[in-house]
Design an enzyme around this catalytic site. Structure first.
Site, PDB file in Angstrom:
ATOM      1  CB  CYS A   1      42.360 -30.592 -81.208  1.00 57.23           C
ATOM      2  SG  CYS A   1      43.208 -31.327 -82.338  1.00 57.23           S
TER       3      CYS A   1
ATOM      4  N   GLY B   1      43.552 -33.822 -75.905  1.00 57.43           N
ATOM      5  CA  GLY B   1      44.740 -34.235 -76.646  1.00 57.43           C
ATOM      6  C   GLY B   1      46.047 -33.924 -75.965  1.00 57.43           C
TER       7      GLY B   1
ATOM      8  CG  ASN C   1      37.950 -30.202 -81.559  1.00 62.39           C
ATOM      9  OD1 ASN C   1      38.516 -31.146 -81.730  1.00 62.39           O
ATOM     10  ND2 ASN C   1      37.051 -30.028 -80.773  1.00 62.39           N
ATOM     11  N   GLY C   2      38.709 -30.860 -84.940  1.00 63.82           N
ATOM     12  CA  GLY C   2      37.667 -31.405 -85.822  1.00 63.82           C
ATOM     13  C   GLY C   2      38.352 -32.084 -86.877  1.00 63.82           C
TER      14      GLY C   2
ATOM     15  CE1 TYR D   1      37.075 -41.857 -72.470  1.00 62.06           C
ATOM     16  CE2 TYR D   1      37.096 -41.423 -74.839  1.00 62.06           C
ATOM     17  CZ  TYR D   1      37.725 -41.876 -73.857  1.00 62.06           C
ATOM     18  OH  TYR D   1      39.023 -41.832 -73.784  1.00 62.06           O
TER      19      TYR D   1
ATOM     20  CB  SER E   1      34.132 -41.123 -68.829  1.00 60.30           C
ATOM     21  OG  SER E   1      35.041 -42.136 -69.611  1.00 60.30           O
TER      22      SER E   1
ATOM     23  CG  ASP F   1      34.798 -48.788 -69.928  1.00 58.07           C
ATOM     24  OD1 ASP F   1      34.886 -47.320 -69.787  1.00 58.07           O
ATOM     25  OD2 ASP F   1      35.387 -49.278 -70.498  1.00 58.07           O
ATOM     26  CG  ASP F   2      33.992 -44.490 -71.813  1.00 55.51           C
ATOM     27  OD1 ASP F   2      34.323 -45.098 -73.085  1.00 55.51           O
ATOM     28  OD2 ASP F   2      34.846 -44.390 -70.922  1.00 55.51           O
TER      29      ASP F   2
END
Ligand code: SF4
Length: 510
Positions: free
Chosen positions: A21, A48, A122-123, A271, A312, A374-375
């Site tokens: 989030c 998100g 968030n989390g 990322y 990214s 790439d990440d």
């Protein structure tokens, strides 16, 4: 939407790591707080895309508008115009805890007597099952099965007993375990607080006054890119375990719960965060560029062109090329108007999912030896499709370079990889992964190399080394690890992790 077309509960591209989030909060009584929050959520949209929500405190109550969809789909001009207020919190969600539903969309409401609070989180809370059972036992009812609602209801429950929200938040912080950054709105005050290890990011900014002296305020957000869009300036990070309270009385920093050793999520720098966000004085872009340079030093390869997988992978690709004096250019074009791809039930449709987002630039790759940066590699299926896409477009060789170590361990702190068997590097070595993705060579950045490119703070690196800063309760971890893998807990669990609500009510908080 494809989701409705198929009638299946399909998930967003499951071969990419997803942040759970993004949160935002604003205190600015002379401003259009709902519209500013909407702009900020657009800047945080990459964190998100399942649902979005805004709650506004207008001095007498809290108004909420939330729904499934992108920010632009959820809020009309009419909605925003109907939400005047002094303060607001906003949320964008990619959920891993709880189903994809309106009820799971945030902010979550909790009512305490006749006061409403709205919480944006968030989390992930690793002990939410225990806490949900505790709340259930004392008669609290839920509308969703998310850990965020557990936190909102805990704050409501304790505030109801203590008659002060700050005490309700403190009791809640004593009990909840995991990674969290939260913004909470009541009718006349904004609160923001962060987990004691600082796993999930949360920053504080200041909104300058207009020329006539009006419009000053404060903002909090998951990333500084949300400040830029509303014209705020970065002040500082919200400290691990700290509570910020903003009201007519100004901004006050309060102790929330005892800070522990800092473990910021290092994957934010690899990322999740936007490249224009600033962390500890460095832009995420410059960190990623340096990761590419370091990767080139560790795993050089001769090639005609270095390309990055948008978005990214672009800064590290640029750094990789610069370090080796190779040509950097575009090899993959991203369709920016396909916001989401959905995993479909057949492999054929899955492949279409990647093609919906990316296409190879034949003019640039045909007949060339390509380095593709790439990440990360999660399941490996996306990397395999991109390598094929480049070879189908005529690339002679495709050498894959990843600007972080192998992701071998699941994340329980807000990222959607909580089952280790999903991770290709958990069960295959680099050579086997290389064969699986059909690349000509493959190399990952070392953990030491990655750490040399980020600020010298404490980091969570659990997805690379299996060392978890917050113990994952056995019940939560059950079935999530591949046989033979034993996660290491860096610290013992706190007393609060398994405390009952009744025991917590006996704890004195200020
Ligand atoms: S396990 Fe990995 S993704 Fe999860 S918080 Fe730690 S560093 Fe971030």
């Amino acid at each position: 939407m494809l989701e409705n077309f198929t009638g299946l509960d399909v998930r967003e591209d499951a071969d990419t790591l997803h942040e759970e989030c993004g949160v935002f909060g604003i205190w600015a009584p002379d401003r259009d707080v709902a519209r500013l929050t909407c702009f900020a959520l657009r800047a945080l949209q990459h964190r998100g895309q399942e649902s979005a929500g805004i709650a506004v405190g207008n001095g007498s109550t809290v108004l909420v508008r939330k729904d499934l969809g992108l920010v632009a789909e959820v809020f009309s001009d009419y909605d925003l115009g109907a939400m005047p207020g002094k303060l607001a919190v906003g949320h964008v969600r990619y959920g891993t805890s709880g189903a994809r539903s309106w009820e799971a969309a945030q902010p979550h409401l909790s009512t305490i007597d006749d006061v409403i609070i709205a919480l944006a989180h968030n989390g992930t809370l690793v002990n939410s099952d225990h806490l949900r059972a505790e709340l259930d036992r004392v008669g609290v009812r839920f509308r969703s099965n998310t850990d965020s609602e557990v936190a909102a209801k805990l704050i409501g429950f304790f505030t109801g007993h203590e008659h002060r929200i700050i005490k309700g938040i403190r009791h809640t912080m004593n009990l909840i375990e995991g990674g969290y950054a939260m913004a909470l709105a009541r009718e006349n005050a904004l609160y923001a607080f962060r987990d004691p290890h600082g796993i999930r990011p949360l920053v504080l900014g200041e909104l300058p006054a207009r020329e006539d002296g009006t419009g000053a305020g404060w903002v909090v957000a998951s990333e500084t890119c949300a400040f830029d869009i509303v014209g705020a300036r970065f002040v500082r990070e919200i400290e691990p375990g700290e509570i910020i309270r903003i009201s007519e009385d100004g901004l006050v920093s309060e102790p929330g719960t005892q800070a522990r050793a800092t473990h910021n999520c290092i994957f934010e720098e690899v990322y999740f965060s936007r490249p224009d966000s600033i962390v500890d004085g460095s832009s995420v872009y410059s960190m990623r560029y340096n990761m590419g340079r370091q990767l080139a030093r560790e795993a050089p390869v001769d090639a005609d062109l270095v390309i990055g997988v948008p978005d990214s992978g672009l800064p590290p690709a640029e750094g990789f090329a610069a370090e080796l004096g190779l040509k950097f250019g575009e090899g993959l074009i991203k369709n920016r108007y396909v916001a989401r791809t959905f995993i479909q039930p057949t492999q054929e449709m899955r492949q279409m999912g990647v093609r919906l987002k990316l296409n190879a630039l034949r003019d640039n790759v045909e007949g060339k030896r390509i380095v593709m940066v790439d990440d990360s590699i999660v399941r490996g299926t996306t990397s395999k499709q991109i390598v094929r896409m480049l070879k189908d477009a005529g690339a002679k060789e495709v050498h894959v370079r990843i600007n972080c170590p192998e992701v071998k361990w699941p994340c329980f702190y807000g990222i959607d990889t909580d089952v280790q068997a999903q991770l290709i590097s958990a069960t295959k070595n680099v050579e086997e992964v290389c064969q699986f993705i059909e690349a000509d060579s493959l190399a990952f950045l070392s953990l030491e190399g990655l750490e040399s490119c980020v600020p010298k703070v404490g980091w969570c690196k659990a997805c690379y080394n299996g060392e978890y800063p917050v113990e994952v309760p056995p019940a939560f971890a059950a079935g999530k690890f591949v046989e033979g893998f034993k996660p290491v807990s860096l610290y013992p669990p706190t007393d609060g992790a398994t405390r009952s609500i009744d025991e917590e009510l006996q704890v004195e908080v200020q």
